[in-house]
Design a protein around this motif. Structure first.
Motif, PDB file in Angstrom:
ATOM      1  N   SER A  40      -0.371  -1.322  -5.402  1.00 27.46           N
ATOM      2  CA  SER A  40      -1.792  -0.874  -5.989  1.00 27.46           C
ATOM      3  C   SER A  40      -1.783  -0.478  -7.422  1.00 27.46           C
ATOM      4  O   SER A  40      -0.766   0.017  -7.903  1.00 27.46           O
ATOM      5  CB  SER A  40      -2.279   0.617  -5.371  1.00 27.46           C
ATOM      6  OG  SER A  40      -2.530   0.262  -3.870  1.00 27.46           O
ATOM      7  N   ILE A  41      -2.684  -0.762  -8.270  1.00 26.45           N
ATOM      8  CA  ILE A  41      -2.698  -0.500  -9.744  1.00 26.45           C
ATOM      9  C   ILE A  41      -4.065  -0.034 -10.009  1.00 26.45           C
ATOM     10  O   ILE A  41      -5.156  -0.454  -9.927  1.00 26.45           O
ATOM     11  CB  ILE A  41      -2.520  -1.788 -10.568  1.00 26.45           C
ATOM     12  CG1 ILE A  41      -1.157  -2.538 -10.494  1.00 26.45           C
ATOM     13  CG2 ILE A  41      -2.629  -1.754 -12.067  1.00 26.45           C
ATOM     14  CD1 ILE A  41      -1.092  -3.785 -10.899  1.00 26.45           C
ATOM     15  N   TYR A  42      -4.106   1.196 -10.679  1.00 24.97           N
ATOM     16  CA  TYR A  42      -5.551   1.924 -10.882  1.00 24.97           C
ATOM     17  C   TYR A  42      -5.442   1.969 -12.493  1.00 24.97           C
ATOM     18  O   TYR A  42      -4.550   1.934 -13.173  1.00 24.97           O
ATOM     19  CB  TYR A  42      -5.326   3.112 -10.379  1.00 24.97           C
ATOM     20  CG  TYR A  42      -5.163   3.282  -8.806  1.00 24.97           C
ATOM     21  CD1 TYR A  42      -6.224   2.764  -8.155  1.00 24.97           C
ATOM     22  CD2 TYR A  42      -3.875   3.465  -8.217  1.00 24.97           C
ATOM     23  CE1 TYR A  42      -6.045   2.562  -6.762  1.00 24.97           C
ATOM     24  CE2 TYR A  42      -3.749   3.376  -6.888  1.00 24.97           C
ATOM     25  CZ  TYR A  42      -4.725   3.059  -6.050  1.00 24.97           C
ATOM     26  OH  TYR A  42      -4.641   3.048  -4.943  1.00 24.97           O
ATOM     27  N   ALA A  43      -6.748   2.124 -12.977  1.00 23.27           N
ATOM     28  CA  ALA A  43      -6.878   2.093 -14.434  1.00 23.27           C
ATOM     29  C   ALA A  43      -6.602   3.525 -14.929  1.00 23.27           C
ATOM     30  O   ALA A  43      -6.246   3.790 -16.026  1.00 23.27           O
ATOM     31  CB  ALA A  43      -8.590   1.931 -14.733  1.00 23.27           C
ATOM     32  N   GLY A  44      -6.979   4.483 -14.085  1.00 23.90           N
ATOM     33  CA  GLY A  44      -6.559   5.964 -14.592  1.00 23.90           C
ATOM     34  C   GLY A  44      -5.588   6.426 -13.391  1.00 23.90           C
ATOM     35  O   GLY A  44      -4.950   5.811 -12.564  1.00 23.90           O
ATOM     36  N   GLU A  45      -5.775   7.786 -13.416  1.00 25.58           N
ATOM     37  CA  GLU A  45      -5.025   8.600 -12.467  1.00 25.58           C
ATOM     38  C   GLU A  45      -5.610   8.277 -10.976  1.00 25.58           C
ATOM     39  O   GLU A  45      -6.621   8.576 -10.786  1.00 25.58           O
ATOM     40  CB  GLU A  45      -4.824  10.025 -12.803  1.00 25.58           C
ATOM     41  CG  GLU A  45      -3.901  10.853 -11.954  1.00 25.58           C
ATOM     42  CD  GLU A  45      -2.575  10.488 -12.370  1.00 25.58           C
ATOM     43  OE1 GLU A  45      -1.472  10.972 -11.533  1.00 25.58           O
ATOM     44  OE2 GLU A  45      -2.263  10.300 -13.572  1.00 25.58           O
ATOM     45  N   PRO A  46      -4.747   8.068  -9.918  1.00 20.10           N
ATOM     46  CA  PRO A  46      -5.306   7.686  -8.654  1.00 20.10           C
ATOM     47  C   PRO A  46      -5.597   8.767  -8.287  1.00 20.10           C
ATOM     48  O   PRO A  46      -5.425  10.077  -8.137  1.00 20.10           O
ATOM     49  CB  PRO A  46      -4.135   6.915  -8.050  1.00 20.10           C
ATOM     50  CG  PRO A  46      -2.895   7.421  -8.716  1.00 20.10           C
ATOM     51  CD  PRO A  46      -3.308   7.600 -10.027  1.00 20.10           C
ATOM     52  N   THR A  47      -6.793   8.903  -7.218  1.00 17.69           N
ATOM     53  CA  THR A  47      -7.191  10.070  -6.578  1.00 17.69           C
ATOM     54  C   THR A  47      -6.326  10.188  -5.422  1.00 17.69           C
ATOM     55  O   THR A  47      -5.363   9.324  -4.946  1.00 17.69           O
ATOM     56  CB  THR A  47      -8.716   9.867  -5.760  1.00 17.69           C
ATOM     57  OG1 THR A  47      -8.495   8.686  -4.727  1.00 17.69           O
ATOM     58  CG2 THR A  47      -9.683   9.285  -7.160  1.00 17.69           C
ATOM     59  N   VAL A  48      -6.378  11.436  -4.621  1.00 16.73           N
ATOM     60  CA  VAL A  48      -5.671  11.587  -3.388  1.00 16.73           C
ATOM     61  C   VAL A  48      -5.675  10.655  -2.328  1.00 16.73           C
ATOM     62  O   VAL A  48      -4.771  10.309  -1.993  1.00 16.73           O
ATOM     63  CB  VAL A  48      -6.188  12.879  -2.738  1.00 16.73           C
ATOM     64  CG1 VAL A  48      -5.248  13.435  -1.548  1.00 16.73           C
ATOM     65  CG2 VAL A  48      -5.682  14.022  -3.818  1.00 16.73           C
ATOM     66  N   ALA A  49      -6.758  10.090  -2.215  1.00 14.69           N
ATOM     67  CA  ALA A  49      -6.939   9.107  -1.262  1.00 14.69           C
ATOM     68  C   ALA A  49      -6.405   7.831  -1.812  1.00 14.69           C
ATOM     69  O   ALA A  49      -5.727   7.235  -0.725  1.00 14.69           O
ATOM     70  CB  ALA A  49      -8.548   8.851  -0.782  1.00 14.69           C
ATOM     71  N   GLU A  50      -6.429   7.583  -2.957  1.00 16.93           N
ATOM     72  CA  GLU A  50      -5.840   5.984  -3.402  1.00 16.93           C
ATOM     73  C   GLU A  50      -4.350   6.300  -3.332  1.00 16.93           C
ATOM     74  O   GLU A  50      -3.702   5.248  -2.917  1.00 16.93           O
ATOM     75  CB  GLU A  50      -6.463   6.040  -4.874  1.00 16.93           C
ATOM     76  CG  GLU A  50      -7.731   5.570  -4.834  1.00 16.93           C
ATOM     77  CD  GLU A  50      -8.344   5.509  -6.350  1.00 16.93           C
ATOM     78  OE1 GLU A  50      -9.174   4.705  -6.585  1.00 16.93           O
ATOM     79  OE2 GLU A  50      -7.730   6.241  -7.252  1.00 16.93           O
ATOM     80  N   GLN A  51      -3.870   7.528  -3.704  1.00 24.48           N
ATOM     81  CA  GLN A  51      -2.232   7.760  -3.531  1.00 24.48           C
ATOM     82  C   GLN A  51      -1.899   7.548  -2.314  1.00 24.48           C
ATOM     83  O   GLN A  51      -0.743   6.930  -2.039  1.00 24.48           O
ATOM     84  CB  GLN A  51      -2.049   9.009  -4.327  1.00 24.48           C
ATOM     85  CG  GLN A  51      -0.601   9.204  -4.348  1.00 24.48           C
ATOM     86  CD  GLN A  51       0.238   8.323  -5.179  1.00 24.48           C
ATOM     87  OE1 GLN A  51      -0.155   8.279  -6.435  1.00 24.48           O
ATOM     88  NE2 GLN A  51       0.939   7.702  -5.098  1.00 24.48           N
ATOM     89  N   ARG A  52      -2.700   8.118  -1.406  1.00 23.89           N
ATOM     90  CA  ARG A  52      -2.329   7.978   0.027  1.00 23.89           C
ATOM     91  C   ARG A  52      -2.127   6.484   0.620  1.00 23.89           C
ATOM     92  O   ARG A  52      -1.234   6.044   1.305  1.00 23.89           O
ATOM     93  CB  ARG A  52      -3.188   8.978   0.804  1.00 23.89           C
ATOM     94  CG  ARG A  52      -2.691   8.931   2.192  1.00 23.89           C
ATOM     95  CD  ARG A  52      -3.693   9.968   3.270  1.00 23.89           C
ATOM     96  NE  ARG A  52      -3.988  11.231   2.645  1.00 23.89           N
ATOM     97  CZ  ARG A  52      -5.155  11.610   2.071  1.00 23.89           C
ATOM     98  NH1 ARG A  52      -6.216  10.969   2.043  1.00 23.89           N
ATOM     99  NH2 ARG A  52      -4.927  12.891   1.769  1.00 23.89           N
TER     100      ARG A  52
END
Length: 540
Positions: A105-117
């Motif tokens: 997973s690649i995110y433009a900014g800091e991932p949310t808790v759900a995205e990190q999970r």
């Protein structure tokens, strides 16, 4: 709990029996040729991950030669049952690029808790699937010799799944480099490994660049401390990491020529390592279309003249990817490579200390057949040395071999493998997680530490008692013998788990267990656990 403690204590009493664990029985080694039953047991222990219930008798009926010839043609063996078990492992058929796009997973900014999970879940899924597949194939594949040899080459060309993007692309690496070439030519396998993104990342060759010239070093020194971002040329020089020798060294030391000892004639030198590293500059990775592939970067390749003395290869000042390709090819065809591979294969399949004459014979076959691995395997398996009694039951199973053979010997059903993979970590051989490029060792002395062996004994007892998570003994495993005399129960279990016979020390411990009492089911479970944990079962 008392039964478990008693059994572990009994098994522990056998750990310091070196003639049983590592050397075999000296008297037996001097006796007659192997019987047909011993030969059947031998091929199933060396060319498979141990026999399944009744398999020794099956090989006896069909003839060991017929079984071996079938195993040398794995594509002709029906493996649909295994394929069904692996059907849910979607990552196994993906290319490196597909694996990265699906699981990283690649995110433009800091991932949310759900995205990190979710990122953690995907990363763990792709890491787990290849590890599960490795064990399931070893236990359930009909193509046993193929899996045995994939295990050998997996260690020979070891990568660590924890290294950067290797955590995502291990499945593609194993499929495209090892499985694709395990019955082909070593030269082709070596080239596939050298060009694969996983190996280029693991040994850092994708970062290797031509050394800076004296003039370039002087320019950087003059501009030291200055902002050179506006000067593309100087900025590019400042970013260069320089020559990386990691892959060049392991290519010669581990993959081809072997460790060169001091004063050994004909060996490579540190200068050879540097010259090979220079020839491999520019061997990198890039996205091409939808895939992550090998890429040659001419802009960072060292195009100056080079001489690799060990392979007598002088390279003119011309540059190009063919420099590295020629080095890899010449190393694959070198007599030193033939000797190293012959030694390692004979050590793996025959004896920790293979007879020198056997190694010489196999090295000759390698050279005469252009490194054709099937020809090499065949020469080993049908060599008279393979069936000599001094090579019978003298190797010691690695943790992986022990675990797979225990699951096969009992006919256990494996619904989940997390428990087994966790135990392999405790035993010291987690799948795709050897940090050292050498891979795991297959000699006995590497695995005889009593502090680690205790995990084998615990696994043996837990397997017999249905205490391994995700694994279950067949429902009727004990049913057919529980109405028998205790001596008959012992004999039936011994014939199933140790069809090659037991040594006197194991027999003595089993007899002591018989005297400890308990109902017949408890006795059967205790005996099974002790048989699986016995030194005899550890032999290969």
């Amino acid at each position: 709990m008392a039964i478990r403690a008693l059994s572990v204590a009994a098994l522990s009493a056998l750990v310091l029996a070196p003639t049983v664990l590592a050397q075999g029985d000296e008297t037996a080694s001097q006796s007659a040729e192997l019987s047909q039953r011993e030969i059947a047991f031998h091929v199933l222990n060396r060319l498979a991950f141990g026999p399944r219930p009744g398999e020794v008798d099956d090989v006896l009926r069909r003839g060991w030669m017929a079984w071996v010839m079938e195993q040398l043609e794995p594509s002709a063996l029906d493996d649909r049952e295994l394929e069904a078990r692996l059907a849910g492992h979607r990552s196994l058929a993906m290319s490196s690029g597909q694996l990265l796009r699906t699981y990283r997973s690649i995110y433009a900014g800091e991932p949310t808790v759900a995205e990190q999970r979710e990122q953690n879940r995907l990363r763990e899924e792709v890491r787990r699937e290849i590890r599960e597949a490795v064990l399931l194939r070893a236990v359930f594949s009909k193509r046993q010799f193929q899996e045995v040899m994939v295990e050998f080459w997996r260690n020979h060309f070891n990568i660590d799944q924890d290294k950067d993007q290797c955590q995502y692309i291990c499945a593609a690496y194993e499929r495209e480099t090892i499985r694709e070439h395990v019955f082909g030519r070593f030269e082709d396998m070596l080239m596939a490994v050298a060009r694969h993104p996983a190996m280029l990342i693991y040994l850092d060759n994708y970062l290797s660049q031509k050394p800076l010239s004296d003039r370039e070093k002087e320019m950087l020194e003059r501009n030291k401390g200055k902002d050179v971002s506006g000067n593309a040329y100087l900025a590019s020089l400042a970013r260069q990491r320089g020559l990386n020798e990691n892959f060049a060294r392991e290519l010669m030391e581990l993959h081809t020529l072997g460790v060169i000892h001091e004063n050994q004639p004909g060996g490579y030198t540190q200068k050879d390592v540097i010259e090979v590293a220079r020839a491999l500059t520019g061997w990198s990775i890039s996205y091409e279309g939808d895939d992550l592939r090998f890429s040659f970067r001419d802009d960072v390749h060292d195009a100056n003249a080079k001489t690799v003395q060990v392979i007598r290869y002088a390279i003119g000042a011309r540059g190009g990817v063919e420099e590295g390709e020629n080095v890899v090819t010449k190393l694959a065809r070198h007599p030193g490579t033939a000797k190293l591979l012959a030694f390692k294969l004979c050590r793996y399949l025959v004896n920790d200390s293979p007879p020198p004459g056997l190694v010489d014979d196999i090295a000759k076959v390698y050279l005469e057949n252009d490194g054709d691995l099937k020809a090499v395997y065949t020469a080993i398996l049908f060599h008279p040395q393979f069936f000599r009694r001094e090579n019978f039951r003298v190797k010691f199973k690695t943790p992986f071999e022990f675990t797979a053979s225990a699951l096969r010997a009992t006919g256990a059903e494996v619904n989940e493998v997390d428990g087994c993979l966790r135990i392999l970590g405790q035993m010291g051989q987690p799948v795709f997680h050897c940090v050292d490029p050498t891979g795991y060792y297959d000699q006995a002395e590497a695995w005889l530490d009593p502090g680690v062996l205790v995990y084998r004994w615990q696994f043996a007892l837990d397997l017999a008692a249905n205490r391994v998570g995700g694994v279950r003994m067949p429902a009727d495993y004990f049913r057919s013998i529980l109405d028998k005399d205790p001596k008959v129960i012992q004999q039936r279990l011994m014939e199933t788990i140790l069809p090659g016979g037991v040594d006197p020390d194991t027999q003595r411990i089993l007899d002591q267990a018989m005297a400890s009492g308990g109902d017949k089911h408890q006795l059967a479970v205790r005996l099974l656990g002790m048989l699986l944990g016995s030194p005899t079962f550890q032999q290969q």
